[in-house]
Design an enzyme around this catalytic site. Structure first.
Site, short mmCIF file in Angstrom:
data_model
loop_
_atom_site.label_atom_id
_atom_site.label_comp_id
_atom_site.label_asym_id
_atom_site.label_seq_id
_atom_site.Cartn_x
_atom_site.Cartn_y
_atom_site.Cartn_z
CE LYS A 107 4.75 -9.84 0.69
NZ LYS A 107 3.97 -8.60 0.68
CE LYS B 183 -1.72 -10.47 12.36
NZ LYS B 183 -1.23 -9.24 12.82
CE LYS C 251 -5.28 -7.59 3.42
NZ LYS C 251 -5.71 -6.25 2.95
#
Ligand code: TRP
Length: 332
Positions: free
Chosen positions: A112, A197, A200
């Site tokens: 991140k 994967k 969201k």
């Protein structure tokens, strides 16, 4: 006493079929074998930029989806993290227990930070401490098992290490929990990129199918799903995209491998996509109907969140009392 399980999801983005097949549906299936606590982790959600106006509504949406997907509020506690202040209280104690290096090495934090252009001035300290809060969530309730996907395994390892470190320093206080990955692991990949994967936070509109998508959108997104250049379903060696579509169909339908092969081997991709879309929509429909009902009964929904929080609070209080005493915090 049945063993306690704890799990949770962030009220960010829309829950998608990957969240359902990989987690929610499994939670609903196993709930009666355990003493289950399911949380909506809004304090994790504020570690990233978010809309304060929207967040409370998102929490209720996720609560409604938990119930619509089959969590039974008479058996499972379903509550919002920030309603039980002990989560952050324990997180502080753990913050002082966990070495800086352990957190610096967490891959999610590193990823991140990279996404933010490696600029440490543009990410909150909360993101660094995210795994400590997660450890507190779990250890607060002395949970034995944590049903989560394999993407959470590093967080689970850290949680176990924090529990062990605290127990070693201050004496046995916490149950050391285990991750409980679903046995028939329905790992759903992105429809636009079947090597990643389903997530969201992906930007592309054709990446995922939300649990609330109407049939028209399901058809459209699946119609655009990435496949490969083979002529039809090569059952022995399907490409990633086709394998993902078959996994989605099989996870929803619960057909056997034999039935899947007899039905899909050699099928053209256009037909495959149509059939997957029909299966997905037919299984989402009852969830969507129940969701709409629940969102119309806000008093009921809030009642569930409130009574669940009241139910778990005494456990949280007892753990924090023990942790404070062990650490030497002033206590009357
Ligand atoms: N980190 C989890 C996720 O991103 C969410 C989470 C927070 C969680 N606290 C938890 C999951 C405790 C299980 C148990 O999916």
């Amino acid at each position: 006493m049945k063993p306690r399980i704890f799990s949770g999801m962030q009220p960010t983005g829309e829950l998608h079929i990957g969240n359902y097949l990989g987690a929610l549906r499994n939670w609903a299936k196993i709930q009666y074998d355990y003493d289950p606590i399911f949380c909506i982790v809004d304090q994790h959600a504020i570690t990233a930029p978010h809309d304060p106006q929207l967040l409370p509504e998102r929490c209720e949406q996720v609560a409604a989806l938990y119930l619509a997907a089959g969590l039974d509020p008479d058996h499972s506690a379903v509550f919002v993290q920030s309603q039980v202040s002990e989560h952050v209280e324990l997180a502080w104690i753990f913050t002082c227990t966990v070495p800086f290096g352990w957190l610096s090495r967490m891959t999610q934090f590193k990823a991140k930070t990279l996404q933010a252009g490696g600029n440490q001035d543009s990410i909150g300290t909360g993101l660094f401490l995210y795994p400590v809060l997660m450890a507190a969530d779990i250890l607060l309730y002395q949970a034995r098992f944590v049903p989560v996907g394999d993407d959470q395994s590093q967080h689970m390892e850290l949680t176990r290490n924090i529990a062990q470190r605290f127990n070693n320093h201050y004496g046995d206080t916490f149950v050391v929990p285990e991750a409980k990955m679903p046995v028939v692991g329905a790992r759903i990949m992105g429809l636009d990129d079947p090597t990643k994967k389903m997530s969201k936070s992906a930007a592309s509109p054709t990446h995922s199918i939300s649990l609330l998508d109407p049939p028209g959108r399901v058809r459209k997104v699946l119609g655009r799903a990435v496949t490969d250049s083979q002529a039809g379903v090569n059952w022995e060696a399907p490409g990633n995209g086709v394998a993902n579509l078959l996994t989605i169909f099989q996870a929803f339908s619960e057909w056997t491998d034999e039935r899947m092969e007899a039905h899909f081997a050699g099928m053209r991709y256009g037909d495959l996509k149509k059939q997957v879309a029909e299966m997905v929509s037919s299984k989402l429909e009852p969830i969507q109907l129940r969701y709409a009902e629940l969102m119309d009964c806000r008093d009921y929904l809030r009642g569930v969140l409130r009574s669940s929080a009241e139910r778990v609070k005494p456990v949280a209080e007892e753990t924090v009392r023990a942790a404070k005493q062990r650490t030497g915090l002033y206590f009357l």
